[in-house]
Design an enzyme around this catalytic site. Structure first.
Site, PDB file in Angstrom:
ATOM      1  N   LYS A   1      -6.835   0.458  12.046  1.00  0.00           N
ATOM      2  CA  LYS A   1      -6.278  -0.274  10.890  1.00  0.00           C
ATOM      3  C   LYS A   1      -5.155   0.548  10.260  1.00  0.00           C
ATOM      4  O   LYS A   1      -4.104   0.015   9.875  1.00  0.00           O
ATOM      5  CB  LYS A   1      -7.393  -0.564   9.879  1.00  0.00           C
ATOM      6  CG  LYS A   1      -6.984  -1.506   8.750  1.00  0.00           C
ATOM      7  CD  LYS A   1      -6.499  -0.787   7.511  1.00  0.00           C
ATOM      8  CE  LYS A   1      -6.140  -1.754   6.391  1.00  0.00           C
ATOM      9  NZ  LYS A   1      -5.612  -1.073   5.202  1.00  0.00           N
TER      10      LYS A   1
ATOM     11  N   HIS B   1      -4.647   9.860  -0.851  1.00  0.00           N
ATOM     12  CA  HIS B   1      -4.268   8.499  -0.484  1.00  0.00           C
ATOM     13  C   HIS B   1      -4.336   7.542  -1.690  1.00  0.00           C
ATOM     14  O   HIS B   1      -3.434   6.755  -1.918  1.00  0.00           O
ATOM     15  CB  HIS B   1      -5.275   8.097   0.589  1.00  0.00           C
ATOM     16  CG  HIS B   1      -5.004   6.861   1.329  1.00  0.00           C
ATOM     17  ND1 HIS B   1      -4.234   6.840   2.457  1.00  0.00           N
ATOM     18  CD2 HIS B   1      -5.427   5.602   1.128  1.00  0.00           C
ATOM     19  CE1 HIS B   1      -4.226   5.602   2.917  1.00  0.00           C
ATOM     20  NE2 HIS B   1      -4.934   4.839   2.123  1.00  0.00           N
TER      21      HIS B   1
ATOM     22  N   ASP C   1       6.514 -11.124  14.580  1.00  0.00           N
ATOM     23  CA  ASP C   1       5.277 -11.891  14.379  1.00  0.00           C
ATOM     24  C   ASP C   1       4.136 -10.877  14.245  1.00  0.00           C
ATOM     25  O   ASP C   1       3.576 -10.398  15.237  1.00  0.00           O
ATOM     26  CB  ASP C   1       5.072 -12.820  15.584  1.00  0.00           C
ATOM     27  CG  ASP C   1       3.794 -13.643  15.476  1.00  0.00           C
ATOM     28  OD1 ASP C   1       2.911 -13.281  14.669  1.00  0.00           O
ATOM     29  OD2 ASP C   1       3.675 -14.638  16.213  1.00  0.00           O
TER      30      ASP C   1
ATOM     31  N   GLU D   1       0.858  -1.191   0.000  1.00  0.00           N
ATOM     32  CA  GLU D   1       0.000   0.000   0.000  1.00  0.00           C
ATOM     33  C   GLU D   1       0.898   1.247   0.000  1.00  0.00           C
ATOM     34  O   GLU D   1       1.422   1.641   1.047  1.00  0.00           O
ATOM     35  CB  GLU D   1      -0.905  -0.026   1.241  1.00  0.00           C
ATOM     36  CG  GLU D   1      -2.078   0.922   1.136  1.00  0.00           C
ATOM     37  CD  GLU D   1      -3.068   0.770   2.295  1.00  0.00           C
ATOM     38  OE1 GLU D   1      -3.183  -0.321   2.887  1.00  0.00           O
ATOM     39  OE2 GLU D   1      -3.737   1.768   2.604  1.00  0.00           O
TER      40      GLU D   1
END
Ligand code: MEV
Length: 390
Positions: free
Chosen positions: A268, A380, A284, A76
């Protein structure tokens, strides 16, 4: 039959078998230089190559007065663009983002079924034998204890028979708490927990074991980040009156506080930054996400992990997030991970915590800036469209 003992084959043998089975374009899917394949084969199971992600960088990023570089792996593009844009604001503040962390504690649950009366007996057993149980746990990892960490407490939780309509049996959960120092610690703590489970099973015949496993709820591993950005700096870098910019951001933050559907997306975006920086560092990432969302929902409502508010002079950002991460352990045997630590100028666990938390916070400010001004499509998504995303 052709896949019999597939896991024992070398990566190139696995490829040949897959090609014989009709798989095509394996170089597109998983092509990497031969020199790396052996390392990767040791890292995972049934390896045939590597999936590639673009690696972008933030060349200057100040945290706790230290200027880091950040390598970020993400598909992204706007994630790296946002951190770069905001890094100018952060670098213009004297010390950058301020970060601190709690001494990391990891918890594992050792569970099993008993009768209600026996559950109460375990209350006494644990009181009398806690030190012995802790020694047994620490024997599994003497190195951790030698370094000043290790298992230090066990608490008992009892689930009365009503907890499960089907079986109606009482459950005991022993919660083992371990200081994991600079390690992420899941492996060390799981080994300790499994040893205890076997011990309890052998010692107390009335205990029917269920499982022993680390809990990814990582409230014992909180990292705290904050920054005050004076209006003058906001104005210089955004080209907007500082108080106007601060108000846009504080209002967007308040919306995430009030509205769980917005908080999920707000968080998010924070994880967009943290995960992209955590991948090259060999962390992880699923544990990081599990812990972050658990913590965001601690009150029963999904709340934002980063909050912004304004004073008469500055925009203030504050973040509290659990980070189950580590700067030592097996990950440091991977050359690419060591290269990422060196590239990022991360010298220790404290800096690892600081950089990852700060990237999340920075990412959030970048997203809120775009969202409250030009909007997601213009800013964006412009970068997304460049790579042909729809
Ligand atoms: C997109 O991946 C992330 C954002 O939606 C985050 C946010 O809305 O705060 C832009």
């Amino acid at each position: 039959m052709m896949f019999k003992r597939f896991y024992t084959k070398s990566p190139s043998e696995r490829r040949q078998i897959l090609e014989a089975d009709g798989a095509r374009n394996l170089n597109d899917l998983a092509g990497i230089p031969n020199a790396e394949i052996e390392t990767l084969d040791r890292m995972s199971e049934n390896v045939i190559g590597a999936w590639r992600l673009p690696l972008g960088v933030v060349p200057q990023f100040t945290v706790n007065k230290k200027c880091h570089r950040i390598a970020m792996a993400t598909e992204e593009p706007s994630v790296i663009a946002a951190v770069n844009r905001i890094s100018k604001l952060i670098n213009a503040c004297q010390d950058g983002i301020h970060c601190s962390f709690d001494s990391p504690v990891t918890m594992a649950q050792i569970s099993g079924a008993v009768s209600l009366a026996q559950a109460n007996v375990f209350k006494q057993i644990i009181n009398q034998n806690k030190a012995q149980w802790l020694s047994l746990a620490n024997e599994q990892n003497p190195q951790l204890a030698e370094l000043g960490g290790g298992a230090f407490d066990i608490q008992l939780e009892i689930l009365p028979p009503e907890w499960n309509e089907l079986w109606r049996e009482t459950f005991v959960i022993f919660k083992l708490y371990v200081h994991t120092l600079d390690a992420m610690g899941a492996n060390a703590v799981n080994t300790m927990a499994e040893a205890l489970l076997r011990y309890i099973e052998n010692e107390y015949v009335f205990f029917t074991p269920c499982m022993a496993i680390v809990s990814n709820a990582s409230e014992g591993r909180l990292v705290h980040a904050s920054i005050d950005i004076p209006f003058a700096i906001l104005e210089e870098i955004t080209g907007m009156p500082g108080s106007n910019f601060a108000m846009l951001i504080a209002r967007a933050s308040a919306l995430a506080d009030r509205c769980p559907e917005r908080a999920v997306t707000h968080n998010k975006g924070i994880l967009n930054g943290i995960i992209a920086a955590a991948i090259p560092l060999g962390q992880d990432t699923r544990a990081i996400q599990a812990a972050a969302y658990d913590y965001a929902c601690k009150t029963g409502v999904h709340l934002p992990l980063v909050r912004w508010n304004m004073s008469s002079k500055s925009l203030h950002g504050e973040m509290h997030i659990p980070l189950p991460i580590g700067s030592v352990g097996g990950l440091r045997k991977i050359p690419a991970v060591n290269a990422a630590f060196a590239f990022d100028k991360i010298d220790n666990y404290a800096e690892l915590c600081s950089v990852l938390a700060s990237v999340g916070m920075t990412q959030n400010l970048g997203a809120l800036w775009a969202l409250t001004t030009e909007g997601i499509q213009a800013g964006h998504m412009k970068l997304h469209n460049r790579k042909g995303a729809v």
